[in-house]
Design a protein around this motif. Structure first.
Motif, PDB file in Angstrom:
ATOM      1  N   SER A 877      44.611  43.730  38.653  1.00  0.00           N
ATOM      2  CA  SER A 877      45.355  42.698  37.870  1.00  0.00           C
ATOM      3  C   SER A 877      45.998  41.576  38.753  1.00  0.00           C
ATOM      4  N   ALA A 878      46.383  41.999  40.060  1.00  0.00           N
ATOM      5  CA  ALA A 878      46.810  41.065  41.066  1.00  0.00           C
ATOM      6  C   ALA A 878      45.999  39.968  41.426  1.00  0.00           C
ATOM      7  N   TYR A 879      44.698  40.194  41.496  1.00  0.00           N
ATOM      8  CA  TYR A 879      43.599  39.325  41.718  1.00  0.00           C
ATOM      9  C   TYR A 879      43.184  38.546  40.693  1.00  0.00           C
ATOM     10  N   ILE A 880      43.487  38.781  39.406  1.00  0.00           N
ATOM     11  CA  ILE A 880      43.274  37.807  38.269  1.00  0.00           C
ATOM     12  C   ILE A 880      44.325  36.915  38.017  1.00  0.00           C
ATOM     13  N   ILE A 881      45.505  37.285  38.697  1.00  0.00           N
ATOM     14  CA  ILE A 881      46.666  36.286  38.748  1.00  0.00           C
ATOM     15  C   ILE A 881      46.382  35.265  40.153  1.00  0.00           C
ATOM     16  N   LEU A 882      45.851  35.782  40.880  1.00  0.00           N
ATOM     17  CA  LEU A 882      45.619  35.218  42.393  1.00  0.00           C
ATOM     18  C   LEU A 882      44.500  34.011  41.939  1.00  0.00           C
ATOM     19  N   VAL A 883      43.733  34.350  41.278  1.00  0.00           N
ATOM     20  CA  VAL A 883      42.395  33.542  40.967  1.00  0.00           C
ATOM     21  C   VAL A 883      42.682  32.505  40.111  1.00  0.00           C
ATOM     22  N   THR A 884      43.413  32.727  39.274  1.00  0.00           N
ATOM     23  CA  THR A 884      43.996  31.775  38.241  1.00  0.00           C
ATOM     24  C   THR A 884      44.923  30.869  38.874  1.00  0.00           C
ATOM     25  N   SER A 885      45.852  31.220  39.655  1.00  0.00           N
ATOM     26  CA  SER A 885      46.465  30.073  40.328  1.00  0.00           C
ATOM     27  C   SER A 885      45.604  29.324  41.449  1.00  0.00           C
ATOM     28  N   HIS A 889      41.168  25.781  44.336  1.00  0.00           N
ATOM     29  CA  HIS A 889      41.137  25.980  45.885  1.00  0.00           C
ATOM     30  C   HIS A 889      39.625  25.919  46.276  1.00  0.00           C
ATOM     31  N   LEU A 890      39.641  25.116  47.404  1.00  0.00           N
ATOM     32  CA  LEU A 890      38.342  24.705  48.034  1.00  0.00           C
ATOM     33  C   LEU A 890      37.373  25.862  48.099  1.00  0.00           C
ATOM     34  N   PHE A 891      37.839  27.190  48.108  1.00  0.00           N
ATOM     35  CA  PHE A 891      36.726  28.138  48.273  1.00  0.00           C
ATOM     36  C   PHE A 891      36.501  28.978  47.066  1.00  0.00           C
ATOM     37  N   ILE A 892      36.992  28.612  46.054  1.00  0.00           N
ATOM     38  CA  ILE A 892      37.187  29.319  44.825  1.00  0.00           C
ATOM     39  C   ILE A 892      35.579  29.648  44.258  1.00  0.00           C
ATOM     40  N   TRP A 893      34.618  29.050  44.416  1.00  0.00           N
ATOM     41  CA  TRP A 893      33.301  29.733  44.145  1.00  0.00           C
ATOM     42  C   TRP A 893      32.730  30.250  45.289  1.00  0.00           C
ATOM     43  N   SER A 894      32.957  29.897  46.612  1.00  0.00           N
ATOM     44  CA  SER A 894      32.472  30.683  47.590  1.00  0.00           C
ATOM     45  C   SER A 894      32.913  31.762  48.267  1.00  0.00           C
ATOM     46  N   VAL A 895      34.150  32.061  47.885  1.00  0.00           N
ATOM     47  CA  VAL A 895      34.802  33.215  48.323  1.00  0.00           C
ATOM     48  C   VAL A 895      35.595  34.302  47.317  1.00  0.00           C
ATOM     49  N   PHE A 896      36.392  33.195  46.494  1.00  0.00           N
ATOM     50  CA  PHE A 896      37.185  34.180  45.444  1.00  0.00           C
ATOM     51  C   PHE A 896      36.393  34.525  44.153  1.00  0.00           C
ATOM     52  N   SER A 897      35.586  33.580  43.850  1.00  0.00           N
ATOM     53  CA  SER A 897      34.575  34.304  42.584  1.00  0.00           C
ATOM     54  C   SER A 897      33.853  35.159  42.715  1.00  0.00           C
ATOM     55  N   PRO A 898      32.979  35.420  44.030  1.00  0.00           N
ATOM     56  CA  PRO A 898      32.126  36.654  44.047  1.00  0.00           C
ATOM     57  C   PRO A 898      33.134  38.008  44.253  1.00  0.00           C
ATOM     58  N   LYS A 899      34.213  37.800  44.777  1.00  0.00           N
ATOM     59  CA  LYS A 899      34.882  38.830  44.866  1.00  0.00           C
ATOM     60  C   LYS A 899      35.475  39.257  43.578  1.00  0.00           C
ATOM     61  N   LEU A 900      35.742  38.488  42.461  1.00  0.00           N
ATOM     62  CA  LEU A 900      36.124  38.413  41.164  1.00  0.00           C
ATOM     63  C   LEU A 900      35.087  39.304  40.498  1.00  0.00           C
ATOM     64  N   LEU A 901      33.745  39.054  40.797  1.00  0.00           N
ATOM     65  CA  LEU A 901      32.700  39.843  40.006  1.00  0.00           C
ATOM     66  C   LEU A 901      32.712  41.209  40.535  1.00  0.00           C
ATOM     67  N   TYR A 902      32.999  41.684  41.841  1.00  0.00           N
ATOM     68  CA  TYR A 902      32.801  42.926  42.301  1.00  0.00           C
ATOM     69  C   TYR A 902      34.050  43.541  41.794  1.00  0.00           C
ATOM     70  N   GLU A 903      35.400  42.737  41.608  1.00  0.00           N
ATOM     71  CA  GLU A 903      36.508  43.791  40.789  1.00  0.00           C
ATOM     72  C   GLU A 903      36.128  44.030  39.750  1.00  0.00           C
ATOM     73  N   GLY A 904      35.400  43.104  38.879  1.00  0.00           N
ATOM     74  CA  GLY A 904      35.013  43.420  37.504  1.00  0.00           C
ATOM     75  C   GLY A 904      34.205  44.650  37.249  1.00  0.00           C
ATOM     76  N   MET A 905      33.436  44.628  38.300  1.00  0.00           N
ATOM     77  CA  MET A 905      32.413  45.879  38.424  1.00  0.00           C
ATOM     78  C   MET A 905      33.016  47.098  38.744  1.00  0.00           C
ATOM     79  N   HIS A 906      34.223  46.892  39.496  1.00  0.00           N
ATOM     80  CA  HIS A 906      34.698  48.036  40.009  1.00  0.00           C
ATOM     81  C   HIS A 906      35.734  48.582  38.884  1.00  0.00           C
ATOM     82  N   VAL A 907      36.196  47.686  37.929  1.00  0.00           N
ATOM     83  CA  VAL A 907      37.324  48.310  36.988  1.00  0.00           C
ATOM     84  C   VAL A 907      36.208  49.076  35.871  1.00  0.00           C
ATOM     85  N   LEU A 908      35.061  48.511  35.730  1.00  0.00           N
ATOM     86  CA  LEU A 908      34.053  49.258  34.884  1.00  0.00           C
ATOM     87  C   LEU A 908      33.741  50.704  35.347  1.00  0.00           C
ATOM     88  N   ILE A 909      33.490  50.688  36.687  1.00  0.00           N
ATOM     89  CA  ILE A 909      33.187  51.894  37.297  1.00  0.00           C
ATOM     90  C   ILE A 909      34.408  53.038  37.319  1.00  0.00           C
TER      91      ILE A 909
END
Length: 927
Positions: A877-885, A889-909
């Motif tokens: 929940s916190a990360y969704i709010i963070l990446v939205t805000s 950001h300069l590193f949104i695709w190189s850093v934050f977006s891959p982590k968002l995919l991992y979080e999505g997979m983590h909540v599925l698991i």
């Protein structure tokens, strides 16, 4: 309606999965697109700039090349060609680069650096969305404008051999093709032989215009052995010989036709130091690009160093070279060295066509395009171009014409660079509405879980869920009507496409009803909490229960980790956070053990008054004044003290030593696999073990690890299970020996492929679980909530101990093909995901086993399921709010977006784990 804590938590996490999926669909947006050209309809080419009443050039220029051969080597990073490896293993290519008729470039790929998006970028010139990482597993047909479609429409005959991704992207485009499976990474020989076997026959034929060859072997070697493998040199030498064969054949054909051909050598992406790809390291982004043609004459002493360009520039260059319109969605600019040998009027014509295409794309995607510097430069270039044409048509061959032409050329090139940069910044348009709906669902679930803590963690492990009353309440209907009205307003007024608006009214209405019901449930639960006057307590069953030091550590550690996700450096090096947390946890457990063993209730030294043989219940033993030292109440004395001397000799020492043993194991695991970004390149034990010189040591370590796995697991197994497990572990070693990972004592060596150096991770995980179970959790009698969060922490740490990171490049694709002879999509995807998240899954499985066998409390599994769901919901929940805000950001695709995919997979698991917890709880209840 009364529900068990586990069932309630499982339902909440399943709803959260839906919310996260909707958010991801909106966050990973569609790139900039042109609406003026479709696959079946192309605009007429723009004429030359106006020059009074004189007629202008209104047709496309003729093709520059008769035939084009594209030789794409998967994973060909730039230093494989332009570095020492190229000099050593690719002598013919090196000769062409240094002395031949060629132009060399270092082409920078954009994220994501995986095959399918990169092929799209090469052929369309556009920047694919990050969600194409997922689509890479099963590529849909490409419908946007591209070079292949334009060539087919122009009547050109295209032949393809190689990665079947091309066949999926361009169905019915090739007059002849032979696709090979790209995901079976254990094969690096046949996958290329299947391409080369057609080469001699095709090169002798003249019935084709474009030949595309996609070689996969180099990339597969990188996945299983890394870029330092000796197999890399052999593969580069093979590719060099194939390039020489193609070039020689094209040259011999040119002697007959007197028309130049073009040979393109390129890579789709690079390769990280670990051999993977998908992220943003320099080794993954920089690829080799060489254009070879007799039209590129080189004067003696002409030294051409590789220039840095964008990978998207190739599409415009190929279109110009084949006499085709530039793809409408291309953000790339023409590689000018390919046309600098043409007359000035043709040069300016090519540059003008490219600038017009980019300016149109800018107009369709940027409302304030007139204020963009690139558009202003383009208009200036067009005016100067018109003046030059007027002088040219007047047959003015003076120096003024030459100087003006050079000025116009420079102006166009600067305009192209600026336009391309502006469009790259406008690469995506976020689907804010879908993101908002998904975020609301996720946050409602989190709030509902938080409010339900007192009831969910009670001794009954049940809670009253206002499931039906909110649905029939006035609030529900009001909220549902308001949301429906907003949905209609947003979907009818939205200028850009929206995924949620594209859903059927029945589906969208169901989501609106779910959001309304969740909101009403939250309001009802809040009203009940305030009415009862209950506050958040550690254990509602004991009103006087206090928060222990361990509870405070767990709470602050979890919240601290969540807050750390707002910084890109902490996301890149998240493993350091988890290593710190579990080390601190071990020290806190050590302090708790020593305090309970050496301090009596009045805080004076005495034999251990707390350590016991069994886990009596899941209630918090350290919160009971009859058991532990309560500093605030020194007059209270333990009523039933037990002594450390009642344990067997070695056991009491193991109780005291176990935290230090666990710390030692964690330190060894940290040294096994360097991960993250800052220190990933540094040598570790894994690199030492996977080198060819230490295969004997790796074999011994693998054998000992499998033996230790048997020793640690067999304790509770029947004789039949022990025999089956022993045979299975022996089969594991035999399989690894058969494919060349390890050696039998009578073997000398075998082929060099991937190495099972991570077996010690599994061994030490089982060892830590055994120590924690026998010498910490049982003696200290922690409750189910504390034990669950400890398992969660260790599961996260072991995710990184495996060598994983928040970088997509660390995903071990080769793990998805263990035991498979051919590529099968579903098993391969499952095995890859299971191998990647083996740490969290293993610790969650141990949690179920521990609570099912070591506790007599029937509510332990329900408490564990609820705590696990809540602990996972916080970071998601916190990360969704963070990446939205931080979406700009300069590193949104190189850093934050891959982590968002991992979080999505983590909540599925987590959802799967909670469902499993609930099923086990129901089974135990019935039995």
């Amino acid at each position: 309606m009364r529900l068990g804590s586990g069932t309630f938590a499982a339902c909440c996490v399943v709803i959260q999965v839906l919310g996260v999926a909707l958010f991801l669909r909106g966050f990973f947006p569609a790139p900039v697109r042109s609406s003026s050209r479709t696959e079946h309809q192309a605009e007429p080419p723009a004429p030359e700039p106006s020059a009074g009443d004189r007629s202008n050039w209104t047709k496309l220029p003729p093709p520059l090349f008769r035939k084009v051969v594209i030789m794409l080597i998967d994973g060909l990073r730039d230093d494989f060609v332009f570095g020492s490896k190229g000099v050593k293993f690719m002598p013919y290519t090196t000769y062409l680069v240094e002395k031949g008729a060629s132009h060399s470039f270092v082409a920078e790929a954009k994220l994501p650096t995986v095959t399918m998006p990169r092929i799209k970028a090469l052929m369309t010139g556009s920047l694919p969305g990050f969600i194409d990482v997922v689509r890479n597993l099963n590529s849909p047909a490409l419908v946007e404008d591209n070079v292949i479609t334009q060539a087919k429409a122009a009547g050109k005959r295209i032949i393809f051999y190689g990665d079947e991704t091309w066949v999926k992207l361009f169905p019915k485009h090739f007059v002849e093709y032979d696709g090979t499976t790209s995901f079976f990474v254990s094969d690096y020989t046949e996958v290329d032989d299947n391409v080369t076997r057609h080469l001699d026959k095709v090169l002798k034929r003249g019935d084709w215009d474009v030949l595309i060859l996609h070689y996969l072997g180099l990339d597969h070697i990188g996945h299983v052995s890394g870029p330092s493998s000796p197999l890399i040199g052999h593969k580069l030498r093979e590719m060099d010989s194939i390039l020489m064969k193609i070039h020689t054949s094209l040259l011999s054909e040119e002697r007959e036709t007197l028309v130049p051909n073009l040979l393109v050598l390129c890579g789709d992406h690079g390769m990280s130091e670990a051999g993977g790809h998908g992220a943003s390291s320099v080794e993954e982004l920089n690829t080799a690009l060489i254009l070879i043609s007799s039209a590129f004459e080189r004067k003696p002493g002409d030294i051409r160093r590789p220039k840095h360009v964008q990978q998207t520039d190739l599409a415009a260059t190929l279109a110009i070279g084949l006499g085709l319109p530039i793809p409408g969605n291309s953000v790339g600019s023409l590689l000018f060295p390919t046309v600098e040998g043409r007359p000035v009027r043709e040069q300016l014509r090519f540059l003008h066509l490219n600038a017009v295409q980019l300016s149109k794309l800018l107009q369709e995607n940027v409302p304030s395009y007139t204020k963009e510097p690139g558009f202003e430069q383009f208009k200036m270039s067009e005016r100067l171009h018109g003046n030059w044409i007027r002088l040219y048509l007047e047959e003015n061959n003076s120096e003024v014409l030459f100087n003006l032409g050079a000025k116009v050329r420079r102006q166009y090139l600067e305009a192209l660079r600026t336009l391309s940069l502006s469009l790259s910044r406008q690469v995506a348009q976020y689907d804010i509405y879908s993101m908002l709906v998904g975020t609301v669902m996720v946050l409602e679930v989190l709030v509902l879980l938080l409010i339900s803590i007192p009831q969910a963690l009670s001794s009954k492990a049940e809670l009253e869920v206002p499931l039906w009353s909110p649905v029939f309440s006035l609030l529900f209907y009001l909220v549902f009507l308001v949301l429906s009205a907003l949905h209609v307003i947003v979907c009818t007024s939205a200028e850009s496409s929206c995924y949620f608006c594209g859903l059927s009214w029945l589906t969208a209405g169901g989501v609106m009803a779910l959001i309304s019901a969740l909101l009403c449930a939250v309001v009802s639960a809040l009203a009940k909490v305030f009415a009862d006057g209950r506050l958040l307590r550690k254990n509602p069953a004991h009103p006087k229960a206090r928060w222990s030091e361990l509870d405070v550590l767990i709470l602050l550690g979890t919240l601290g980790h969540v807050l750390s996700l707002g910084a890109s450096s902490f996301v890149e090096e998240e493993h350091q956070t988890w290593y710190f947390l579990i080390n601190t946890l071990c020290l806190a457990l050590c302090h708790e053990l020593y305090r309970n063993c050496f301090l009596r209730d009045d805080c004076e030294p005495q034999p251990c008054s707390h350590v016991e043989q069994g886990l009596v219940s899941s209630e918090p033993a350290l919160s009971d004044g009859n058991i532990h030292c309560n500093v605030s109440e020194p007059h209270r004395v333990s009523k039933s003290p037990t002594s450390l001397d009642t344990l067997r000799g070695y056991e009491k020492w193991m109780v005291l030593a176990s935290p230090w043993v666990i710390l030692t194991c964690c330190r060894l695991l940290r040294s096994l696999n360097q991960t993250g970004v800052q220190w990933a390149h540094r040598p570790d034990l894994g690199h030492w073990l996977t080198s060819s010189d230490h295969k004997a040591e790796l074999s011994v370590l693998a054998a000992l690890s499998l033996l230790m796995i048997f020793v640690l697991v067999q304790r509770r197994c029947s004789l039949t299970s022990k025999v089956a497990m022993a045979l299975g572990l022996l089969g594991v070693y035999c399989y690894r020996a058969a494919i060349g990972n390890v050696l039998f004592p009578w073997q000398r060596d075998s082929k060099d492929i991937s190495k099972p150096h991570n077996l010690p991770v599994l061994v030490l995980s089982l060892l830590i679980q055994t120590l924690m179970t026998k010498f910490i959790w049982k003696p200290l009698r922690h409750d189910a909530a504390e034990i669950t969060i400890m398992h969660y922490w260790f599961g996260q740490a072991f995710f990184y101990f495996q060598g994983n990171s928040n970088n997509i490049a660390t995903v071990d694709v080769s793990a998805g093909f263990v035991g498979l002879d051919t590529y099968m999509e579903v098993p391969a995807a499952f095995l890859t995901a299971f191998a990647t998240f083996a740490g969290p899954v293993l610790w969650a499985s141990h949690l179920v086993s521990f609570l099912s066998t070591e506790t007599h409390s029937g509510s332990a599994l329900s408490h564990a399921c609820f705590c696990y769901a809540l602990t996972c919901s916080f970071p998601v929940s916190a990360y969704i709010i963070l990446v939205t805000s931080l979406r700009h950001h300069l590193f949104i695709w190189s850093v934050f977006s891959p982590k968002l995919l991992y979080e999505g997979m983590h909540v599925l698991i987590t959802a799967a784990i909670c469902v499993f917890f609930t099923a086990m709880d129901q089974t135990n209840t019935k039995s």
